[in-house]
Write an enzyme that holds these catalytic residues in place. Sequence first.
Site, mmCIF file in Angstrom:
data_model
loop_
_atom_site.group_PDB
_atom_site.id
_atom_site.type_symbol
_atom_site.label_atom_id
_atom_site.label_comp_id
_atom_site.label_asym_id
_atom_site.label_seq_id
_atom_site.Cartn_x
_atom_site.Cartn_y
_atom_site.Cartn_z
ATOM 1 N N HIS A 1 46.335 -1.779 39.712
ATOM 2 C CA HIS A 1 47.443 -1.856 38.746
ATOM 3 C C HIS A 1 48.717 -1.329 39.376
ATOM 4 C CE1 HIS A 1 47.448 2.523 37.829
ATOM 5 N NE2 HIS A 1 46.145 2.441 37.897
ATOM 6 N N CYS B 1 41.650 4.757 40.745
ATOM 7 C CA CYS B 1 42.247 3.428 40.766
ATOM 8 C C CYS B 1 43.104 3.225 42.020
ATOM 9 C CB CYS B 1 43.104 3.212 39.525
ATOM 10 S SG CYS B 1 42.148 2.979 38.019
#
Length: 269
Positions: free
Chosen positions: A229, A245
């Site tokens: 992301h 992440c």
Amino acid sequence: MATMTALRNRAITVSALVPAAALLLAGCGGGPGRGSAAEPSGGPSTGAAAKAAADDAAVPEATTFTTVEGAPADAGRDAADGLVVHPPKPLPVHDRPGGRRVATLPTEQLGGPTWVPVVESSGGWLRVLLPSRPNRASGWIPGDGLRTARTPYLVTVDLGDRRLTLHESGKAVGRWRVAIGAAATPTPTGRTFVMAQLAPKDKKLVLPLGAHSDTLDTFGGGPGTVALHGWHDPSVFGRAATHGCVRVPDDALRKLSRVPLGTLVLIND
């Protein structure tokens, strides 16, 4: 075989995915969490339908929210041939061809269609990567009646260099410095895949992977799903600063948005 354009166009259903996106985003970039220890076609007989329902109830669905006990671990580190498959109805997942049933592969993941990569075949059986815990979980599904497609893309993340590379038809078409998991919450290594595309309102696209934090069982109310992301502060790129992440620049996110569901992601040390 589905076209890649059609496959991409089926990936995002914004209104249906806002709750799921909010949950998973909490596991990617919010405050720190604490570690803590699903229709058959045709017209089956009543007995067969009851047995199928009992089998479904005895094993978990293979989703990002579940753990599949007895799933064979994927030890592969290499790219496959790009074959991805979609189950048009829930399918049994086995620990080996014709072996014990360990899960059910549903038709959807996070409100979008399930597409998983094929990493091995044996006779009429296919071994696919699963989106469930434990990391690197895989399973065997029957190869008949599946929708199939081939993705020309491959994503590699090199944790040592803190760099993500997008490959198309064997050629690198983009390379970016990224932020990876901090020492206490490292990004898990191994083969995984693009499980979904989430486009929550007023937020950047999120690409959840079929992988989870190895150190956080839950995070911010979510299941600790690892995702690709964007991030608002570019100074983070090149650092080990996330909860697992991979944060990517806007240009990378735009190009990754074209990657079909099921595309392999290789995360290397």
